[in-house]
Design a protein around this motif. Sequence first.
Motif, PDB file in Angstrom:
ATOM      1  N   PRO A  26      -8.132   4.577  -3.523  1.00  0.00           N
ATOM      2  CA  PRO A  26      -7.306   4.890  -4.602  1.00  0.00           C
ATOM      3  C   PRO A  26      -5.703   4.769  -4.270  1.00  0.00           C
ATOM      4  O   PRO A  26      -5.143   4.537  -3.311  1.00  0.00           O
ATOM      5  N   ASP A  27      -4.774   4.415  -5.535  1.00  0.00           N
ATOM      6  CA  ASP A  27      -3.486   4.144  -5.108  1.00  0.00           C
ATOM      7  C   ASP A  27      -2.758   5.105  -4.505  1.00  0.00           C
ATOM      8  O   ASP A  27      -1.918   4.985  -3.564  1.00  0.00           O
ATOM      9  N   ALA A  30      -3.511   4.902  -0.862  1.00  0.00           N
ATOM     10  CA  ALA A  30      -2.967   3.563  -0.360  1.00  0.00           C
ATOM     11  C   ALA A  30      -1.128   3.938   0.062  1.00  0.00           C
ATOM     12  O   ALA A  30      -0.826   3.468   0.971  1.00  0.00           O
ATOM     13  N   ASN A  31      -0.854   4.615  -1.058  1.00  0.00           N
ATOM     14  CA  ASN A  31       0.859   4.939  -1.068  1.00  0.00           C
ATOM     15  C   ASN A  31       0.841   6.017   0.219  1.00  0.00           C
ATOM     16  O   ASN A  31       1.930   5.684   0.815  1.00  0.00           O
TER      17      ASN A  31
END
Length: 139
Positions: A26-27, A30-31
């Motif tokens: 998921p974004d 990842a961030n």
Amino acid sequence: MAGKGIQRRVPAGKGSRQPAGQQVIPDAVANRMARRIAIGTGIPTLMGMGVFVGSYLLVSREIADIPPGATLAASGACFFLGLLGLSFGVLSASWEDQPGSLLGTEQIGVNISRLRSSIRSMRTGANAQPPPSSGRKDG
């Protein structure tokens, strides 16, 4: 025909289906990983470069006589620390909706077990499938 080679581009996530066995990071996760990697790798890398600059300044201004081996060992230790920071950044990121603690040490064990189960499932999945053919015709 004009435009024969033009293909319609499909935005990511629309029209393309992931196989059932694959998971996407998921974004938000990842961030979190990217931030932790940037800090865990960036600071020791800057320190490693700083060792070279500091050593050069101390030796060139005759403030201290530093052997080149000591400079190499100190900068190498900093770069190795950056390598550990890369692994730590990936393994300490929380996969939950909440970001977790500042250091994320409670997530390391959870993420290592997820990594092991993922590797285990990849191995069992690879053993179940026949090897791809080489495309040659025998005969």
